[in-house]
Motif scaffolding. Structure first.
Motif, PDB file in Angstrom:
ATOM      1  N   UNK A 177       0.932  -1.209  -0.018  1.00  0.00           N
ATOM      2  CA  UNK A 177      -0.146   0.074   0.173  1.00  0.00           C
ATOM      3  C   UNK A 177       1.043   1.249   0.157  1.00  0.00           C
ATOM      4  N   UNK A 178       2.039   1.380   0.794  1.00  0.00           N
ATOM      5  CA  UNK A 178       2.737   2.505   0.786  1.00  0.00           C
ATOM      6  C   UNK A 178       3.481   2.689  -0.457  1.00  0.00           C
ATOM      7  N   UNK A 179       3.884   1.681  -1.050  1.00  0.00           N
ATOM      8  CA  UNK A 179       4.749   1.709  -2.377  1.00  0.00           C
ATOM      9  C   UNK A 179       3.687   2.405  -3.431  1.00  0.00           C
ATOM     10  N   UNK A 180       2.485   2.134  -3.493  1.00  0.00           N
ATOM     11  CA  UNK A 180       1.145   2.379  -4.256  1.00  0.00           C
ATOM     12  C   UNK A 180       0.970   3.932  -3.959  1.00  0.00           C
ATOM     13  N   UNK A 181       1.046   4.575  -2.707  1.00  0.00           N
ATOM     14  CA  UNK A 181       0.585   5.859  -2.418  1.00  0.00           C
ATOM     15  C   UNK A 181       2.160   6.563  -2.735  1.00  0.00           C
ATOM     16  N   UNK A 182       2.974   5.975  -2.558  1.00  0.00           N
ATOM     17  CA  UNK A 182       4.501   6.693  -2.904  1.00  0.00           C
ATOM     18  C   UNK A 182       4.267   7.209  -4.561  1.00  0.00           C
ATOM     19  N   UNK A 183       3.777   6.704  -5.159  1.00  0.00           N
ATOM     20  CA  UNK A 183       3.580   7.083  -6.656  1.00  0.00           C
ATOM     21  C   UNK A 183       3.065   8.466  -6.809  1.00  0.00           C
ATOM     22  N   UNK A 184       2.052   8.664  -5.788  1.00  0.00           N
ATOM     23  CA  UNK A 184       1.252   9.925  -5.557  1.00  0.00           C
ATOM     24  C   UNK A 184       2.233  10.936  -4.940  1.00  0.00           C
ATOM     25  N   UNK A 185       2.970  10.768  -4.141  1.00  0.00           N
ATOM     26  CA  UNK A 185       3.881  11.721  -3.275  1.00  0.00           C
ATOM     27  C   UNK A 185       5.271  11.225  -3.335  1.00  0.00           C
ATOM     28  N   UNK A 186       5.774  10.947  -4.225  1.00  0.00           N
ATOM     29  CA  UNK A 186       7.204  10.535  -4.162  1.00  0.00           C
ATOM     30  C   UNK A 186       8.495  11.224  -3.483  1.00  0.00           C
ATOM     31  N   UNK A 187       7.896  12.645  -3.222  1.00  0.00           N
ATOM     32  CA  UNK A 187       9.117  13.451  -2.501  1.00  0.00           C
ATOM     33  C   UNK A 187       9.387  12.657  -0.757  1.00  0.00           C
ATOM     34  N   UNK A 188       8.427  12.021  -0.290  1.00  0.00           N
ATOM     35  CA  UNK A 188       8.389  11.543   1.128  1.00  0.00           C
ATOM     36  C   UNK A 188       9.315  10.088   0.929  1.00  0.00           C
ATOM     37  N   UNK A 189       9.326   9.433  -0.183  1.00  0.00           N
ATOM     38  CA  UNK A 189       9.946   8.026  -0.341  1.00  0.00           C
ATOM     39  C   UNK A 189       9.372   7.013   0.474  1.00  0.00           C
ATOM     40  N   UNK A 190       8.113   7.062   0.363  1.00  0.00           N
ATOM     41  CA  UNK A 190       7.416   6.109   1.048  1.00  0.00           C
ATOM     42  C   UNK A 190       7.795   4.406   0.823  1.00  0.00           C
ATOM     43  N   UNK A 191       8.296   4.373  -0.562  1.00  0.00           N
ATOM     44  CA  UNK A 191       8.400   3.117  -0.912  1.00  0.00           C
ATOM     45  C   UNK A 191       9.701   2.445  -0.320  1.00  0.00           C
TER      46      UNK A 191
ATOM     47  N   UNK B 245       5.460  20.128   3.696  1.00  0.00           N
ATOM     48  CA  UNK B 245       4.419  20.059   4.497  1.00  0.00           C
ATOM     49  C   UNK B 245       3.763  18.647   4.697  1.00  0.00           C
ATOM     50  N   UNK B 246       2.533  18.539   5.085  1.00  0.00           N
ATOM     51  CA  UNK B 246       1.836  16.997   4.943  1.00  0.00           C
ATOM     52  C   UNK B 246       0.813  16.711   3.997  1.00  0.00           C
ATOM     53  N   UNK B 247       0.576  15.540   3.887  1.00  0.00           N
ATOM     54  CA  UNK B 247      -0.435  15.079   2.738  1.00  0.00           C
ATOM     55  C   UNK B 247      -1.828  14.519   3.379  1.00  0.00           C
ATOM     56  N   UNK B 248      -2.623  14.151   2.722  1.00  0.00           N
ATOM     57  CA  UNK B 248      -3.594  13.632   3.084  1.00  0.00           C
ATOM     58  C   UNK B 248      -3.330  12.233   4.043  1.00  0.00           C
ATOM     59  N   UNK B 249      -2.300  11.457   3.774  1.00  0.00           N
ATOM     60  CA  UNK B 249      -2.131  10.345   4.362  1.00  0.00           C
ATOM     61  C   UNK B 249      -1.204  10.296   5.608  1.00  0.00           C
ATOM     62  N   UNK B 250      -0.669  11.522   5.909  1.00  0.00           N
ATOM     63  CA  UNK B 250      -0.275  11.880   7.403  1.00  0.00           C
ATOM     64  C   UNK B 250      -1.144  11.881   8.365  1.00  0.00           C
ATOM     65  N   UNK B 251      -0.500  11.187   9.590  1.00  0.00           N
ATOM     66  CA  UNK B 251      -1.460  11.219  10.940  1.00  0.00           C
ATOM     67  C   UNK B 251      -1.268  12.515  11.525  1.00  0.00           C
ATOM     68  N   UNK B 252      -2.260  13.240  11.761  1.00  0.00           N
ATOM     69  CA  UNK B 252      -2.454  14.626  12.342  1.00  0.00           C
ATOM     70  C   UNK B 252      -2.056  14.573  13.754  1.00  0.00           C
ATOM     71  N   UNK B 253      -2.334  13.323  14.466  1.00  0.00           N
ATOM     72  CA  UNK B 253      -2.115  13.503  15.839  1.00  0.00           C
ATOM     73  C   UNK B 253      -0.840  13.278  16.165  1.00  0.00           C
ATOM     74  N   UNK B 254      -0.040  12.857  15.421  1.00  0.00           N
ATOM     75  CA  UNK B 254       1.483  12.333  15.709  1.00  0.00           C
ATOM     76  C   UNK B 254       2.129  13.377  15.632  1.00  0.00           C
ATOM     77  N   UNK B 255       3.343  13.151  16.350  1.00  0.00           N
ATOM     78  CA  UNK B 255       4.150  14.231  16.532  1.00  0.00           C
ATOM     79  C   UNK B 255       5.246  14.146  15.282  1.00  0.00           C
ATOM     80  N   UNK B 256       4.761  14.787  14.100  1.00  0.00           N
ATOM     81  CA  UNK B 256       5.626  14.798  12.963  1.00  0.00           C
ATOM     82  C   UNK B 256       7.005  15.138  12.720  1.00  0.00           C
TER      83      UNK B 256
END
Length: 199
Positions: free
Chosen positions: A147-161, A179-190
């Motif tokens: 799943x993370x490899x799939x959403x990496x294609x949307x936001x490659x700058x975070x290198x989730x793959x 900044x953050x994406x719709x996939x980031x957890x907002x309650x976490x200490x980013x």
């Protein structure tokens, strides 16, 4: 050497999750019931295995398991109910998907809420002790990584793959820059400086 089962029950399911400590993406949980004659040469806790070995084990587990289930708790739900509840909810949903009802549940870690009226046991480092929990850890990890490899294609700058959403230096630097994406957890200490007051 991993043990096949903890209890005397034949239909014992192991359950585990992946992604609790990540800054982005879902928590993914899995539950697996293995047959009594199950064996595999290198089945182990997913953290002890290379990605290649996990990928090799995934279809083997799916083919030979009596039943398995995989559940995703997305980042918005993680934010809403907190990560511990997300893990437990994910495990419950994975168990619910099992096509064969388990008679006993073994859980990796030390926190769980009863599921229906099925007896359960929490086991610290259970994924390194029992085959069904190890198998669940492998399914949870491989499904989440895909799943993370799939959403990496949307936001490659975070290198989730590569970092799979974990708080690596590179991931945190990308959050600083983009900044953050719709996939980031907002309650976490980013970011480590997030809660420092500028006096």
């Amino acid at each position: 050497m991993l043990k096949l089962s903890y209890s005397e029950y034949v239909l014992e399911t192991g359950t585990d999750e992946a992604g609790r400590g990540c800054l982005s993406g879902p928590v993914v949980a899995a539950a697996v019931i293995l047959p009594e004659n199950f064996t595999h040469d290198f089945l182990n806790d997913s953290k002890q295995l290379s990605e290649k070995k996990r990928q090799e084990l995934k279809p083997y587990i799916e083919k030979h398991a009596v039943a398995y289930g995989v559940a995703f708790i997305n980042n918005e739900e993680v934010d809403k109910i907190n990560v511990l509840q997300a893990s437990i909810t994910g495990m419950h949903r994975a168990i619910k998907q099992l096509t064969t009802q388990p008679e006993f549940i073994i859980v990796d870690g030390n926190k769980f809420k009863p599921y229906q009226k099925i007896p359960h046991q929490t086991i610290i480092k259970g994924d390194a002790k029992f085959m069904s929990i190890a198998a669940a850890s492998i399914l949870a990890k491989t499904y989440r990584d895909e799943y993370m490899e799939k959403i990496h294609l949307e936001y490659p700058q975070y290198n989730w793959k590569k970092n799979k959403g974990y708080p690596t230096k590179e991931h945190r630097n990308a959050i600083r820059e983009f900044g953050i994406t719709p996939y980031h957890r907002k309650t976490f200490k980013l970011l480590p400086e997030q809660f420092k007051l500028k006096l």
